[in-house]
Design an enzyme around this catalytic site. Structure first.
Site, PDB file in Angstrom:
ATOM      1  CB  SER A 176      -3.880  14.271  -1.611  1.00  0.00           C
ATOM      2  OG  SER A 176      -3.680  13.489  -2.765  1.00  0.00           O
ATOM      3  CG  HIS A 204      -3.590  15.651   2.703  1.00  0.00           C
ATOM      4  ND1 HIS A 204      -3.438  16.959   2.320  1.00  0.00           N
ATOM      5  CD2 HIS A 204      -2.972  14.913   1.751  1.00  0.00           C
ATOM      6  CE1 HIS A 204      -2.778  17.009   1.182  1.00  0.00           C
ATOM      7  NE2 HIS A 204      -2.477  15.781   0.809  1.00  0.00           N
ATOM      8  CE  LYS A 236       1.013  17.993   1.375  1.00  0.00           C
ATOM      9  NZ  LYS A 236       1.144  16.689   0.734  1.00  0.00           N
TER      10      LYS A 236
HETATM   11  C1  LIG Z   1       2.113  16.119  -0.217  1.00  0.00           C
HETATM   12  C2  LIG Z   1       2.031  14.646  -0.168  1.00  0.00           C
HETATM   13  C3  LIG Z   1       3.180  13.861  -0.151  1.00  0.00           C
HETATM   14  C4  LIG Z   1       4.546  14.432  -0.362  1.00  0.00           C
HETATM   15  O1  LIG Z   1       5.005  15.093   0.755  1.00  0.00           O
HETATM   16  P1  LIG Z   1       6.123  16.221   0.564  1.00  0.00           P
HETATM   17  O2  LIG Z   1       6.699  16.409   1.902  1.00  0.00           O
HETATM   18  O3  LIG Z   1       5.400  17.415   0.033  1.00  0.00           O
HETATM   19  O4  LIG Z   1       7.103  15.671  -0.435  1.00  0.00           O
HETATM   20  C5  LIG Z   1       3.040  12.499   0.012  1.00  0.00           C
HETATM   21  N1  LIG Z   1       1.820  11.935   0.127  1.00  0.00           N
HETATM   22  C6  LIG Z   1       0.692  12.653   0.084  1.00  0.00           C
HETATM   23  C7  LIG Z   1      -0.626  11.960   0.231  1.00  0.00           C
HETATM   24  C8  LIG Z   1       0.762  14.031  -0.080  1.00  0.00           C
HETATM   25  O5  LIG Z   1      -0.359  14.756  -0.152  1.00  0.00           O
END
Ligand SMILES: *Cc1c(COP(=O)(O)O)cnc(C)c1O
Length: 384
Positions: A176, A204, A236
């Site tokens: 990330s 991602h 995302k």
């Molecule tokens: C954003 C993210 C999460 C968490 O997901 P949410 O639905 O925002 O709680 C988990 N793992 C990674 C790698 C992320 O970037």
């Protein structure tokens, strides 16, 4: 009692203080934040679906039909036909036997680990994994063993040294804060050889990588089943909210019985499931979003290389510029903001000490002129 004010003041002096901006416009590249306009490069809305009218219309129709609240946990009458259809569509999308919705990705990671591991078990994690995966170690009680970033050789040595017991290997699919991609095929081979679970967190990658945007596993030509578990998020690339776990039949049934972050929480609204179904259709049908995104990333990397900017090894929409010093990264982010461009400085402890960076992220909702504006502003900020 701790003196909270003193701790906060120290954080401020260290340049680590975090604060929020207030947006009063939707999630689009041109935004109004704290009352001023800016061009934003800090969202994870990779496909440009977070403010898409068709997704919004599906949410509205869903609310008309289902109301707002789900009223209860999935196991207690909160699970509607909309949730169920979305689970089936997600499973079909990623090529898994089953999928299970969770309220957030954070909760999904905790749920998988707590359901599969206990005290005395071993959890192997890439050093740069997301915080929610690392927190899964604490909640499961398993021993956390971190291996060198994207290094199956280092992981193998650690697997060889570990005593018998349940083992789970966890990795971000796309990291990330770095934007690079996990060696999932190598990890899967190791997992099979050592009878370990492999959990890939594709927050991602989903919607962005692989054929049809099916994610980093699909890009490596593998499908979640057996010992391979996929966690995908919906907030995302898909532009809505929530998450899911995909994998084999027995895994999903086990999560329904035992994942505490699934059992003991209210089901997300059914209307939200309808919105995500609409987003998933757009993700599948509109391949041009991924093509455009890739073209914008290519344009940025070419321009940044000409300017001599400290690019990292990433060909995903996450394009960090490695600055190193925390205060220097903060200053650069502030200079860009004065030029009307929002790029966050990512500082320790989110990244290792001495690895502060600007985290630029692109969306299919950006256009070429906006990428050029970013490059111009970066050029001037680095001179000044
Ligand atoms: C954003 C993210 C999460 C968490 O997901 P949410 O639905 O925002 O709680 C988990 N793992 C990674 C790698 C992320 O970037």
């Amino acid at each position: 009692m701790k003196d909270l004010r003193a701790v906060l003041d120290q954080r401020r002096r260290d340049g680590l203080y975090r604060s929020r901006r207030i947006a009063d416009s939707p999630q689009l590249p041109e935004r109004r934040l704290d009352g001023g306009g800016c061009l934003s490069f800090c969202s994870n809305d990779y496909l440009g679906l977070a403010a898409h009218p068709q997704v919004g219309a599906a949410l509205q129709r869903g609310a008309d039909h289902w109301g707002t609240g789900s009223g209860a946990a999935h196991l207690l009458a909160g699970h509607t036909a909309a949730h169920h259809a979305l689970e089936e569509e997600l499973a079909d999308f990623v090529g898994a036997p089953r999928a299970l919705l969770f309220s957030t990705g954070y909760m999904a990671n905790l749920g998988v680990m707590a359901a599969l591991l206990g005290r005395g078990d071993r959890l192997f994690q890439d050093r740069l994994n997301h915080a929610s995966l690392l927190d899964g170690a604490r909640i499961s009680g398993a021993r956390l063993i971190r291996y060198a970033h994207r290094d199956p050789g280092d992981l193998e040595r650690r697997l060889d040294e570990a005593p018998a017991g349940e083992r789970l290997i966890a990795s971000d699919g796309v990291f990330s804060m770095d934007g690079d991609v996990a060696p999932v095929a190598g990890l899967q081979a190791l997992a099979q050889r050592h009878a370990a679970w492999l959990l890939v967190d594709d927050a991602h990658g989903l919607g962005v990588l692989g054929p049809g945007g099916r994610g980093s596993l699909a890009q490596a030509g593998i499908a979640p089943a057996g010992g391979l578990v996929l966690m995908g998020t919906l907030g995302k690339g898909l532009g809505t909210f929530g998450a899911f776990v995909a994998g084999g039949e027995d895994l999903i049934e086990t999560l329904i019985q035992q994942a505490r972050s699934y059992v003991y929480t209210t089901a997300p609204p059914a209307a939200l499931a309808e919105a995500t179904r609409a987003a998933l259709r757009l993700c599948r049908e509109e391949g041009w979003r991924r093509d455009k995104l890739q073209a914008l990333v290519g344009r940025f990397r070419t321009g940044a290389a000409q300017l001599g900017l400290p690019l990292m090894e990433s060909d995903t929409p996450i394009q960090p510029l490695l600055i190193g010093d925390t205060r220097a990264a903060t200053r650069l982010s502030a200079a860009l903001e004065r030029a009307g461009i929002l790029v966050p400085a990512i500082r320790p402890p989110t990244v290792p000490e001495g690895a502060a960076r600007l985290r630029i992220s692109f969306s299919a909702a950006h256009d070429e002129a906006q990428v050029d504006r970013l490059l111009d502003a970066l050029g001037s900020a680095l001179e000044g």
